[in-house]
Design a protein around this motif. Structure first.
Motif, PDB file in Angstrom:
ATOM      1  N   ALA A 148       0.832  -1.204   0.000  1.00 44.16           N
ATOM      2  CA  ALA A 148       0.000   0.000   0.000  1.00 44.16           C
ATOM      3  C   ALA A 148       0.866   1.253   0.000  1.00 44.16           C
ATOM      4  O   ALA A 148       0.553   2.240  -0.695  1.00 44.16           O
ATOM      5  N   ARG A 149       1.956   1.241   0.750  1.00 43.50           N
ATOM      6  CA  ARG A 149       2.867   2.389   0.779  1.00 43.50           C
ATOM      7  C   ARG A 149       3.510   2.594  -0.588  1.00 43.50           C
ATOM      8  O   ARG A 149       3.644   3.736  -1.063  1.00 43.50           O
ATOM      9  N   GLU A 150       3.918   1.509  -1.243  1.00 43.74           N
ATOM     10  CA  GLU A 150       4.517   1.634  -2.579  1.00 43.74           C
ATOM     11  C   GLU A 150       3.516   2.224  -3.570  1.00 43.74           C
ATOM     12  O   GLU A 150       3.855   3.107  -4.376  1.00 43.74           O
ATOM     13  N   LYS A 151       2.283   1.731  -3.511  1.00 42.84           N
ATOM     14  CA  LYS A 151       1.269   2.205  -4.451  1.00 42.84           C
ATOM     15  C   LYS A 151       0.887   3.660  -4.193  1.00 42.84           C
ATOM     16  O   LYS A 151       0.611   4.415  -5.134  1.00 42.84           O
ATOM     17  N   MET A 152       0.884   4.077  -2.917  1.00 40.94           N
ATOM     18  CA  MET A 152       0.599   5.474  -2.621  1.00 40.94           C
ATOM     19  C   MET A 152       1.768   6.369  -3.028  1.00 40.94           C
ATOM     20  O   MET A 152       1.565   7.503  -3.479  1.00 40.94           O
ATOM     21  N   SER A 153       2.999   5.877  -2.903  1.00 50.43           N
ATOM     22  CA  SER A 153       4.153   6.635  -3.409  1.00 50.43           C
ATOM     23  C   SER A 153       4.045   6.795  -4.923  1.00 50.43           C
ATOM     24  O   SER A 153       4.328   7.865  -5.471  1.00 50.43           O
ATOM     25  N   GLU A 154       3.644   5.737  -5.586  1.00 51.71           N
ATOM     26  CA  GLU A 154       3.440   5.794  -7.041  1.00 51.71           C
ATOM     27  C   GLU A 154       2.332   6.783  -7.389  1.00 51.71           C
ATOM     28  O   GLU A 154       2.467   7.603  -8.308  1.00 51.71           O
ATOM     29  N   ALA A 155       1.232   6.707  -6.648  1.00 47.04           N
ATOM     30  CA  ALA A 155       0.105   7.612  -6.902  1.00 47.04           C
ATOM     31  C   ALA A 155       0.501   9.064  -6.719  1.00 47.04           C
ATOM     32  O   ALA A 155       0.134   9.935  -7.517  1.00 47.04           O
ATOM     33  N   SER A 156       1.254   9.344  -5.659  1.00 49.40           N
ATOM     34  CA  SER A 156       1.683  10.719  -5.384  1.00 49.40           C
ATOM     35  C   SER A 156       2.544  11.257  -6.523  1.00 49.40           C
ATOM     36  O   SER A 156       2.354  12.388  -6.990  1.00 49.40           O
ATOM     37  N   LEU A 157       3.502  10.445  -6.944  1.00 47.42           N
ATOM     38  CA  LEU A 157       4.376  10.843  -8.047  1.00 47.42           C
ATOM     39  C   LEU A 157       3.586  11.069  -9.328  1.00 47.42           C
ATOM     40  O   LEU A 157       3.739  12.101  -9.995  1.00 47.42           O
ATOM     41  N   ILE A 158       2.731  10.122  -9.678  1.00 47.90           N
ATOM     42  CA  ILE A 158       1.965  10.203 -10.925  1.00 47.90           C
ATOM     43  C   ILE A 158       0.999  11.383 -10.895  1.00 47.90           C
ATOM     44  O   ILE A 158       0.815  12.085 -11.901  1.00 47.90           O
ATOM     45  N   ALA A 159       0.373  11.627  -9.732  1.00 48.98           N
ATOM     46  CA  ALA A 159      -0.524  12.786  -9.618  1.00 48.98           C
ATOM     47  C   ALA A 159       0.257  14.088  -9.750  1.00 48.98           C
ATOM     48  O   ALA A 159      -0.247  15.074 -10.305  1.00 48.98           O
ATOM     49  N   GLY A 160       1.495  14.101  -9.242  1.00 49.77           N
ATOM     50  CA  GLY A 160       2.338  15.282  -9.420  1.00 49.77           C
ATOM     51  C   GLY A 160       2.612  15.556 -10.888  1.00 49.77           C
ATOM     52  O   GLY A 160       2.589  16.709 -11.347  1.00 49.77           O
ATOM     53  N   LEU A 161       2.870  14.485 -11.643  1.00 46.26           N
ATOM     54  CA  LEU A 161       3.055  14.633 -13.085  1.00 46.26           C
ATOM     55  C   LEU A 161       1.756  15.088 -13.754  1.00 46.26           C
ATOM     56  O   LEU A 161       1.773  15.842 -14.727  1.00 46.26           O
ATOM     57  N   ALA A 162       0.626  14.629 -13.210  1.00 45.67           N
ATOM     58  CA  ALA A 162      -0.667  14.946 -13.811  1.00 45.67           C
ATOM     59  C   ALA A 162      -1.025  16.419 -13.693  1.00 45.67           C
ATOM     60  O   ALA A 162      -1.572  17.012 -14.632  1.00 45.67           O
ATOM     61  N   PHE A 163      -0.745  17.040 -12.538  1.00 48.33           N
ATOM     62  CA  PHE A 163      -1.204  18.423 -12.356  1.00 48.33           C
ATOM     63  C   PHE A 163      -0.128  19.456 -12.665  1.00 48.33           C
ATOM     64  O   PHE A 163      -0.411  20.656 -12.702  1.00 48.33           O
ATOM     65  N   GLY A 164       1.097  19.014 -12.938  1.00 47.68           N
ATOM     66  CA  GLY A 164       2.190  19.965 -13.156  1.00 47.68           C
ATOM     67  C   GLY A 164       1.914  20.968 -14.257  1.00 47.68           C
ATOM     68  O   GLY A 164       2.249  22.153 -14.128  1.00 47.68           O
ATOM     69  N   LEU A 165       1.288  20.522 -15.333  1.00 46.23           N
ATOM     70  CA  LEU A 165       0.976  21.426 -16.449  1.00 46.23           C
ATOM     71  C   LEU A 165      -0.445  21.999 -16.378  1.00 46.23           C
ATOM     72  O   LEU A 165      -0.617  23.208 -16.511  1.00 46.23           O
ATOM     73  N   PRO A 166      -1.490  21.189 -16.143  1.00 47.69           N
ATOM     74  CA  PRO A 166      -2.845  21.761 -16.091  1.00 47.69           C
ATOM     75  C   PRO A 166      -3.072  22.666 -14.883  1.00 47.69           C
ATOM     76  O   PRO A 166      -3.914  23.555 -14.930  1.00 47.69           O
ATOM     77  N   LYS A 167      -2.327  22.400 -13.789  1.00 41.40           N
ATOM     78  CA  LYS A 167      -2.482  23.101 -12.512  1.00 41.40           C
ATOM     79  C   LYS A 167      -3.787  22.676 -11.825  1.00 41.40           C
ATOM     80  O   LYS A 167      -4.667  22.081 -12.420  1.00 41.40           O
ATOM     81  N   THR A 168      -3.881  22.982 -10.554  1.00 41.33           N
ATOM     82  CA  THR A 168      -5.057  22.613  -9.775  1.00 41.33           C
ATOM     83  C   THR A 168      -6.168  23.651  -9.951  1.00 41.33           C
ATOM     84  O   THR A 168      -5.987  24.663 -10.621  1.00 41.33           O
ATOM     85  N   ALA A 169      -7.305  23.393  -9.309  1.00 41.01           N
ATOM     86  CA  ALA A 169      -8.480  24.240  -9.536  1.00 41.01           C
ATOM     87  C   ALA A 169      -9.153  24.608  -8.212  1.00 41.01           C
ATOM     88  O   ALA A 169      -8.487  25.075  -7.286  1.00 41.01           O
TER      89      ALA A 169
END
Length: 372
Positions: A237-258
């Motif tokens: 679960a910790r590995e998958k949440m680390s993966e999720a955090s990283l991938i979400a960071g890549l996801a919002f880096g350009l579109p930005k949050t709302a």
């Protein structure tokens, strides 16, 4: 549809990767670095472990960092960098340490205070020293973004500062570092990950690559955050949440949050709600609001994530918040109803302009009133 995508950060992912720090530094030709970290790591021994793994290449430390990093901390760190002629930095910790380090690595190359750039009175040039980011929580995604969120206690302003300088040269994601994160911090930072994913997807600046990343991250959070919260020693679960955090960071880096992030800033400034929990406070409400956008994209996203529709996904977010003992109502958050108009006005941060459903003071107020 016109769009572009770039990601300059080299990512190194795996358990116990911090043990390879000396080899990583050598491969990059790095010498004479500074370790910037949360103060807890001085007392619990992790700071000394990192110094040992660097085998003498980290020659200075800085750990005078608050949970919401201030311009004063950045300036103090930058002063050491200038005085000691530091050539590179390593940031260890949550978003606070990473954001402080990002800003310090640039402002150290100027004679100014970071407050001058945070206020907009000056603009950063391109000169900076390289940064290696090592996150210890699964939350901010700061290790792959060009954003540093800073607070100025003198002006009372907490706001993001954005510069391409702030991209770390490398991100080392070692999920084993997150095993000791307390349950409530796991909950708060995990909901920050979900906020990043959802807001990246529904941002008006969304694009296909970031959409795919957002969906991947959100699915991981819905599945693994409850497990990591209930059993912090669960390495999968910790590995998958680390993966999720990283991938979400890549996801919002350009579109930005709302919208949820726009509201989070005054919620943290005025009511001292931790950042991730402040984002989560309105995330289910914004999910329902944005489900009404005419393009129907959010319903498609929800179905791809395993829900009947976006409203059911919002209900699951509400249930997760309740199960993890996060703030749900205005009373929980200590927000008097008399303060809602001011809170609504302050929630009109520029990130609100990214929301697919246009929001104004009246509609924001209505949203907050639904949380009574």
């Amino acid at each position: 549809m016109n769009w572009n995508y770039s990601q300059p950060v080299k990512i190194i992912f795996g358990n116990n990767k911090i043990e390879e720090l000396h080899d990583i530094f050598n491969s990059l030709g790095l010498k004479k670095g500074i370790l910037i970290c949360d103060p807890i790591f001085k007392s619990n021994g992790l700071m000394d472990k990192i110094l040992d793994f660097s085998a003498g290449l980290l020659v200075e430390t800085f750990y005078d960092i608050t949970p919401n990093p201030t311009v004063d901390s950045v300036d103090s760190c930058a002063a050491i960098m200038r005085e000691k002629n530091i050539e590179f930095a390593v940031a260890l910790g949550g978003g606070s340490s990473l954001d402080c380090a990002k800003a310090a690595c640039s402002v150290c190359k100027t004679p100014y205070s970071i407050a001058d750039f945070h206020s907009g009175s000056k603009r950063l040039g391109s000169e900076h020293i390289p940064l290696i980011a090592i996150p210890t929580t699964s939350g901010t995604g700061s290790e792959v973004t060009p954003v540093a969120v800073l607070s100025n206690p003198h002006s009372g302003v907490k706001a993001p500062l954005v510069s391409d300088n702030f991209f770390p040269s490398h991100a080392i994601i070692d999920p084993a570092l997150t095993l000791t994160v307390p349950a409530q911090v796991t909950a708060s930072t995990g909901m920050d990950v979900l906020s990043h994913a959802l807001e990246a997807f529904w941002s008006l600046n969304h694009q296909p690559i970031c959409d795919a990343l957002a969906l991947h991250a959100a699915k991981l959070v819905f599945k693994y955050l409850p497990i990591a919260y209930a059993d912090g020693s669960n390495l999968e679960a910790r590995e998958k949440m680390s993966e999720a955090s990283l991938i979400a960071g890549l996801a919002f880096g350009l579109p930005k949050t709302a919208g949820s992030h726009a509201c989070s800033f005054p919620l943290t400034n005025l009511y001292h709600i931790p950042h991730g929990e402040a984002c989560a406070f309105t995330l289910d409400a914004f999910t329902k609001i944005n489900a009404e956008a005419e393009d129907g994209r959010l319903h498609e996203f929800a179905r791809a994530a395993g829900f009947e529709n976006a409203y059911k996904m919002a209900d699951t977010i509400s249930e997760m918040k309740k199960a993890m003992k996060l703030k749900i109502t205005l009373k929980d958050a200590g927000i008097p109803e008399d303060n809602l108009e001011e809170l609504s006005r302050l929630s009109q941060h520029p990130n609100m302009l990214n929301n697919p459903v246009k929001m104004n003071v009246e509609s924001i107020l209505k949203m907050y009133e639904s949380l009574i």
